[in-house]
Design an enzyme around this catalytic site. Structure first.
Site, PDB file in Angstrom:
ATOM      1  N   ARG A 101       0.875  -1.187   0.000  1.00  0.00           N
ATOM      2  CA  ARG A 101       0.000   0.000   0.000  1.00  0.00           C
ATOM      3  C   ARG A 101       0.905   1.227   0.000  1.00  0.00           C
ATOM      4  NH1 ARG A 101      -5.248   1.559   3.625  1.00  0.00           N
ATOM      5  NH2 ARG A 101      -6.085   0.055   2.146  1.00  0.00           N
ATOM      6  N   HIS A 128      -7.490   0.458  -6.233  1.00  0.00           N
ATOM      7  CA  HIS A 128      -7.684  -0.346  -5.015  1.00  0.00           C
ATOM      8  C   HIS A 128      -8.373  -1.635  -5.456  1.00  0.00           C
ATOM      9  CE1 HIS A 128      -7.819  -1.391  -0.945  1.00  0.00           C
ATOM     10  NE2 HIS A 128      -8.651  -0.491  -0.449  1.00  0.00           N
ATOM     11  N   GLN A 131     -10.285  -4.091  -3.038  1.00  0.00           N
ATOM     12  CA  GLN A 131     -11.543  -3.514  -2.577  1.00  0.00           C
ATOM     13  C   GLN A 131     -12.650  -3.743  -3.607  1.00  0.00           C
ATOM     14  OE1 GLN A 131     -12.138  -1.662   0.466  1.00  0.00           O
ATOM     15  NE2 GLN A 131     -14.190  -2.193  -0.221  1.00  0.00           N
ATOM     16  N   ASP A 221     -17.535   6.820  -1.223  1.00  0.00           N
ATOM     17  CA  ASP A 221     -16.245   6.791  -0.517  1.00  0.00           C
ATOM     18  C   ASP A 221     -16.012   8.210  -0.001  1.00  0.00           C
ATOM     19  OD1 ASP A 221     -13.709   6.156   0.426  1.00  0.00           O
ATOM     20  OD2 ASP A 221     -12.757   6.070  -1.544  1.00  0.00           O
ATOM     21  N   CYS A 261     -16.453   1.545   1.099  1.00  0.00           N
ATOM     22  CA  CYS A 261     -15.234   0.767   1.369  1.00  0.00           C
ATOM     23  C   CYS A 261     -14.787   0.903   2.818  1.00  0.00           C
ATOM     24  CB  CYS A 261     -14.123   1.198   0.419  1.00  0.00           C
ATOM     25  SG  CYS A 261     -13.744   2.960   0.501  1.00  0.00           S
ATOM     26  N   ARG A 289     -13.697  -8.693   2.650  1.00  0.00           N
ATOM     27  CA  ARG A 289     -12.303  -8.437   2.224  1.00  0.00           C
ATOM     28  C   ARG A 289     -11.451  -9.675   2.509  1.00  0.00           C
ATOM     29  NH1 ARG A 289     -10.301  -3.258   1.780  1.00  0.00           N
ATOM     30  NH2 ARG A 289      -8.474  -4.353   1.004  1.00  0.00           N
TER      31      ARG A 289
HETATM   32  N1   CP Z   1     -11.250  -0.153   2.758  1.00  0.00           N
HETATM   33  C1   CP Z   1      -9.956  -0.220   3.134  1.00  0.00           C
HETATM   34  O1   CP Z   1      -9.040  -0.479   2.331  1.00  0.00           O
HETATM   35  O2   CP Z   1      -9.761  -0.013   4.460  1.00  0.00           O
HETATM   36  P1   CP Z   1      -8.366   0.216   5.175  1.00  0.00           P
HETATM   37  O3   CP Z   1      -7.843   1.532   4.702  1.00  0.00           O
HETATM   38  O4   CP Z   1      -8.680   0.196   6.637  1.00  0.00           O
HETATM   39  O5   CP Z   1      -7.430  -0.909   4.779  1.00  0.00           O
HETATM   40  N1  NVA Z   2     -10.175   6.578  -1.317  1.00  0.00           N
HETATM   41  C1  NVA Z   2      -9.724   6.241   0.006  1.00  0.00           C
HETATM   42  C2  NVA Z   2      -9.907   4.780   0.258  1.00  0.00           C
HETATM   43  C3  NVA Z   2      -9.486   4.280   1.603  1.00  0.00           C
HETATM   44  C4  NVA Z   2      -9.704   2.813   1.770  1.00  0.00           C
HETATM   45  C5  NVA Z   2      -8.268   6.658   0.190  1.00  0.00           C
HETATM   46  O1  NVA Z   2      -7.482   6.469  -0.745  1.00  0.00           O
HETATM   47  O2  NVA Z   2      -7.942   7.202   1.236  1.00  0.00           O
END
Ligand code: CP
Ligand code: NVA
Length: 305
Positions: A101, A128, A131, A221, A261, A289
């Site tokens: 990530r 993502h 997700q 989101d 999400c 997930r």
């Molecule tokens: N939805 C999601 O990816 O959550 P986190 O940021 O907690 O991993």
């Molecule tokens: N769009 C959000 C998703 C988090 C899971 C971000 O990138 O922060």
């Protein structure tokens, strides 16, 4: 070498296979069965942004499959101590899969370029994929086969929205997004989508009520993603007419489920009465997930399933 950096890399058949394995593993877990499909396998996790769901669901899923995880903190110096080529080739000799990530998508591309094990994108600024796979899996659990149906997304055309649009295209689902014009999909993404998933159907509008019409899922989101904190004031102002609230949900079919999400900023992109309503699937969605990533790991690592 198979990687999962974006969903452009998976065919429709690949997605259906991952869903079938995930469904089977989920049903088995409900009966208390944790099949050790990946004994002794090790997953490295590099996280440069915060995470609850992605981190914990991957680690737990790998444990269920008989493997283990290494959460690599700042001390490994990802992107700082040595070249991507050296980092990635060395790490690949120790572990069987890498989950990353980070912010810039090019960083996971670099990891994958030199890796000799699969690299999974655990979120970048532009995608993502884990997700979106989970979200379509969740929608299919509730609404059955999805081809020909519509998913509405009200909010920023961000990493989550892009991955959803690709996944929808691959599964024959119309993706209707409502956002202020300047926060809709950029031309480069739309061109790539059209080129790589020619059957995809995306409609963009500035009117949330139009997007949610006839949809089986209503998704949103956060308006301010991780890394966009400097734009917070402007974004909150621009997106304020795009909140998912009871009035907007009334424009959608009563059978539509609400998806997010998570984490959510309650009172901004969604109201408490919607996210806590019987139509909301956000908790089982987050639970999925783990099931979907178990299916993904088993598939990517060639487990006998
Ligand atoms: N939805 C999601 O990816 O959550 P986190 O940021 O907690 O991993
Ligand atoms: N769009 C959000 C998703 C988090 C899971 C971000 O990138 O922060």
């Amino acid at each position: 070498m198979k990687h999962l950096l974006t969903l452009f890399e998976l065919s429709t058949a690949d997605i259906e296979r991952v869903f079938a394995i995930s469904k089977d593993l989920k049903a088995k877990l409900a009966r208390g069965i944790r099949e050790p499909l990946l004994p002794g396998r090790v997953m490295a996790m590099i996280f440069e942004k915060q995470s609850l769901r992605t981190r914990v669901s991957f680690e737990t899923g790998m444990a269920h499959l008989g493997g283990s995880s290494l959460f690599l903190g700042q001390d490994v110096g990802f992107g700082k101590r040595e070249s991507a080529a050296d980092f990635s080739q060395v790490l690949s000799q120790y572990v069987d899969v890498i989950v990353c990530r980070t912010n810039a998508h090019a960083k996971v591309e670099d990891l994958a370029k030199y890796a000799t094990v699969p690299v999974i994108n655990g979120l970048t600024d532009s995608a993502h994929p884990c997700q979106a796979l989970t979200d379509l899996f969740t929608l299919e659990e509730v609404h059955g086969k999805l081809a020909g149906k519509r998913l509405a997304y009200v909010g920023d055309a961000n990493n989550v929205a892009k991955s959803l649009a690709v996944c929808c295209g691959k599964l024959g689902v119309e993706f209707a997004i409502a956002a202020p014009a300047k926060y809709q999909f950029d031309d480069a993404f739309l061109a790539q989508l059209k080129h790589e998933v020619p059957q995809s159907k995306v409609t963009q509008t500035t009117r949330p009520a139009d997007a949610v019409k006839g949809a089986v899922g209503i998704y949103t989101d956060v308006w301010v993603s991780m890394g966009q904190e400097a734009e917070e004031v402007e974004r909150k102002k621009e997106f304020s007419p795009y909140q998912i609230n009871a009035a907007l949900m009334k424009q959608a079919p009563a059978s539509a489920i609400f998806l997010h999400c998570l984490p959510a900023r309650r009172g901004e992109e969604v109201t408490d009465d919607v996210i806590d309503s019987p139509q909301s699937a956000v908790i089982p969605q987050a639970g999925n997930r783990m099931h979907v990533q178990k299916g993904l790991l088993a598939w990517l690592l060639g487990a006998k399933v």
